[in-house]
Write an enzyme that holds these catalytic residues in place. Structure first.
Site, PDB file in Angstrom:
ATOM      1  N   ASP A  81       3.252  -3.920  -6.542  1.00  0.00           N
ATOM      2  CA  ASP A  81       3.664  -2.610  -7.045  1.00  0.00           C
ATOM      3  C   ASP A  81       4.803  -2.738  -8.068  1.00  0.00           C
ATOM      4  O   ASP A  81       5.745  -3.503  -7.856  1.00  0.00           O
ATOM      5  CB  ASP A  81       4.142  -1.824  -5.808  1.00  0.00           C
ATOM      6  CG  ASP A  81       4.300  -0.354  -6.050  1.00  0.00           C
ATOM      7  OD1 ASP A  81       3.530   0.203  -6.831  1.00  0.00           O
ATOM      8  OD2 ASP A  81       5.206   0.240  -5.425  1.00  0.00           O
ATOM      9  N   HIS A 220       2.068   8.181  -7.995  1.00  0.00           N
ATOM     10  CA  HIS A 220       3.206   7.514  -7.342  1.00  0.00           C
ATOM     11  C   HIS A 220       4.105   8.588  -6.735  1.00  0.00           C
ATOM     12  O   HIS A 220       3.984   9.766  -7.035  1.00  0.00           O
ATOM     13  CB  HIS A 220       3.988   6.688  -8.373  1.00  0.00           C
ATOM     14  CG  HIS A 220       3.341   5.370  -8.666  1.00  0.00           C
ATOM     15  ND1 HIS A 220       3.929   4.169  -8.358  1.00  0.00           N
ATOM     16  CD2 HIS A 220       2.149   5.068  -9.220  1.00  0.00           C
ATOM     17  CE1 HIS A 220       3.133   3.184  -8.726  1.00  0.00           C
ATOM     18  NE2 HIS A 220       2.042   3.698  -9.258  1.00  0.00           N
ATOM     19  N   VAL A 243       2.877   5.600  -1.187  1.00  0.00           N
ATOM     20  CA  VAL A 243       3.881   6.152  -0.270  1.00  0.00           C
ATOM     21  C   VAL A 243       4.834   5.047   0.157  1.00  0.00           C
ATOM     22  O   VAL A 243       4.395   3.990   0.606  1.00  0.00           O
ATOM     23  CB  VAL A 243       3.205   6.733   1.001  1.00  0.00           C
ATOM     24  CG1 VAL A 243       4.250   7.407   1.893  1.00  0.00           C
ATOM     25  CG2 VAL A 243       2.099   7.717   0.639  1.00  0.00           C
TER      26      VAL A 243
HETATM   27  O1  G3H Z   1       5.214   2.756  -5.878  1.00  0.00           O
HETATM   28  C1  G3H Z   1       5.617   3.272  -4.818  1.00  0.00           C
HETATM   29  C2  G3H Z   1       5.588   4.709  -4.637  1.00  0.00           C
HETATM   30  O2  G3H Z   1       5.501   5.367  -5.824  1.00  0.00           O
HETATM   31  C3  G3H Z   1       6.488   5.231  -3.599  1.00  0.00           C
HETATM   32  O3  G3H Z   1       7.048   6.474  -3.828  1.00  0.00           O
HETATM   33  O4  G3H Z   1       8.946   6.223  -2.260  1.00  0.00           O
HETATM   34  O5  G3H Z   1       8.410   8.414  -3.274  1.00  0.00           O
HETATM   35  O6  G3H Z   1       6.917   7.437  -1.557  1.00  0.00           O
HETATM   36  P1  G3H Z   1       7.883   7.186  -2.672  1.00  0.00           P
HETATM   37 ZN    ZN Z   2       5.862   3.973  -7.605  1.00  0.00          ZN
END
Ligand code: G3H
Ligand code: ZN
Length: 300
Positions: A81, A220, A243
């Site tokens: 990611d 995201h 998430v």
């Molecule tokens: O790439 C990871 C996500 O976009 C996580 O987003 O921490 O708001 O759930 P979040």
């Molecule tokens: Zn993200």
């Protein structure tokens, strides 16, 4: 990890649901995700940010996910990611090479802080490099900027018009770069902040209309968005939802509570169980909202 990750997203498109990417920092968290995936027979993506994969080890993360895949028969994607999140000083693609050598079957290259042409250039190179190594790999690019970070904060976030993904540019971006997935900025943000995120549904629909023949859309910042808004976004074409913050918070709050009640405990497998249970509840609710339960199938 050799199965067609593309097929995985194609099915989500056909079935009008989204696959959850659940970010993990540790083997305990991966276990929580897989237990729920097994219970609900759901396809899942284990996500590791640069910090998370550094902590776990690239090869270790791959082997861990592979072992669950063999044991459960589930098609589990392991996504790197936000690779090169601070891409401003990008010099080469060593990090991508390391991820490919370790065996990641999905990569998110985040060139969103780069000027558009630079983003196109580096994303295209990443796609080429990944596909040469493994034609079945799924590559995600990002266009548009997301404010915030994956933590709980009382701050108010600023959304500037220039952050949002432009539908026309999105079409050009996916055509030129050849990405399989496109992460978009549509009112979403990272983390949980003072204001509830307000998704721009019209923009999601317009972007999807443009890019759907080339790439699937990724949302995201899946934490803190009301379930009904998530469902609407899926109806408009979102096929992958990331998430992290809600998982981190559930895991950590449960651990803190455990030690308030059991201050003398020193056995990790005892005190970590409450965290795993708490994280499972969040993952389970997300999978139900995303509509991906029962979709792991047997055709992988
Ligand atoms: O790439 C990871 C996500 O976009 C996580 O987003 O921490 O708001 O759930 P979040
Ligand atoms: Zn993200």
């Amino acid at each position: 990890m050799n199965f067609s990750t593309k097929q995985y997203f194609k099915k989500a498109e056909e079935g009008n649901y989204a696959i959850g990417q659940f970010n993990c920092s540790s083997a305990d968290q991966v276990k929580a995700v897989i237990l729920v995936a097994q219970k609900l027979n759901a396809p899942v993506i284990v996500g590791t940010s640069e910090g998370e994969s550094k902590f776990m080890g690239l090869r270790q993360a791959v082997k861990l996910v592979e072992s669950y895949q063999e044991e459960t028969g589930l098609p589990i994607i392991l996504n790197a990611d936000h690779t090169y999140k601070d891409a401003k000083d990008i010099q080469n693609l060593d990090k991508i090479k390391a991820l490919l050598d370790a065996g990641y079957n999905s990569i998110h290259f985040d060139g969103s802080v780069l000027p558009y042409q630079e983003n196109v250039k580096w994303t295209s190179e990443v796609v080429k490099m990944c596909k040469e190594k493994n034609p079945d790999i799924s590559v995600e690019g990002e266009l548009g900027f997301l404010p915030g970070a994956s933590k709980v904060s009382k701050e108010k976030l600023e959304f500037k018009e220039e952050y949002f993904t432009d539908p026309e540019k999105a079409l050009e971006f996916v055509k030129v770069t050849g990405v399989d997935r496109l992460a978009v900025s549509v009112g979403n943000s990272h983390g949980i902040s003072a204001d509830e995120p307000k998704l721009d549904f019209d923009r999601i629909a317009k972007i999807n209309e443009k890019v759907r023949d080339y790439a699937v859309l990724v949302l995201h910042g899946g934490s803190g968005i009301p379930d009904e808004d998530i469902k609407k976004a899926i109806l408009l074409g979102i096929r992958k939802i990331n998430v992290n913050t809600e998982l981190r918070a559930a895991f950590t709050i449960a651990l803190k509570d455990y030690f308030i009640k059991n201050p003398e405990e020193t056995t990790p497998y005892k005190y970590l169980q409450a965290s795993i249970d708490a994280m499972q509840k969040v993952v389970e609710n997300k999978i139900i909202v995303f509509g991906s339960g029962g979709k792991a199938g047997s055709s992988f």
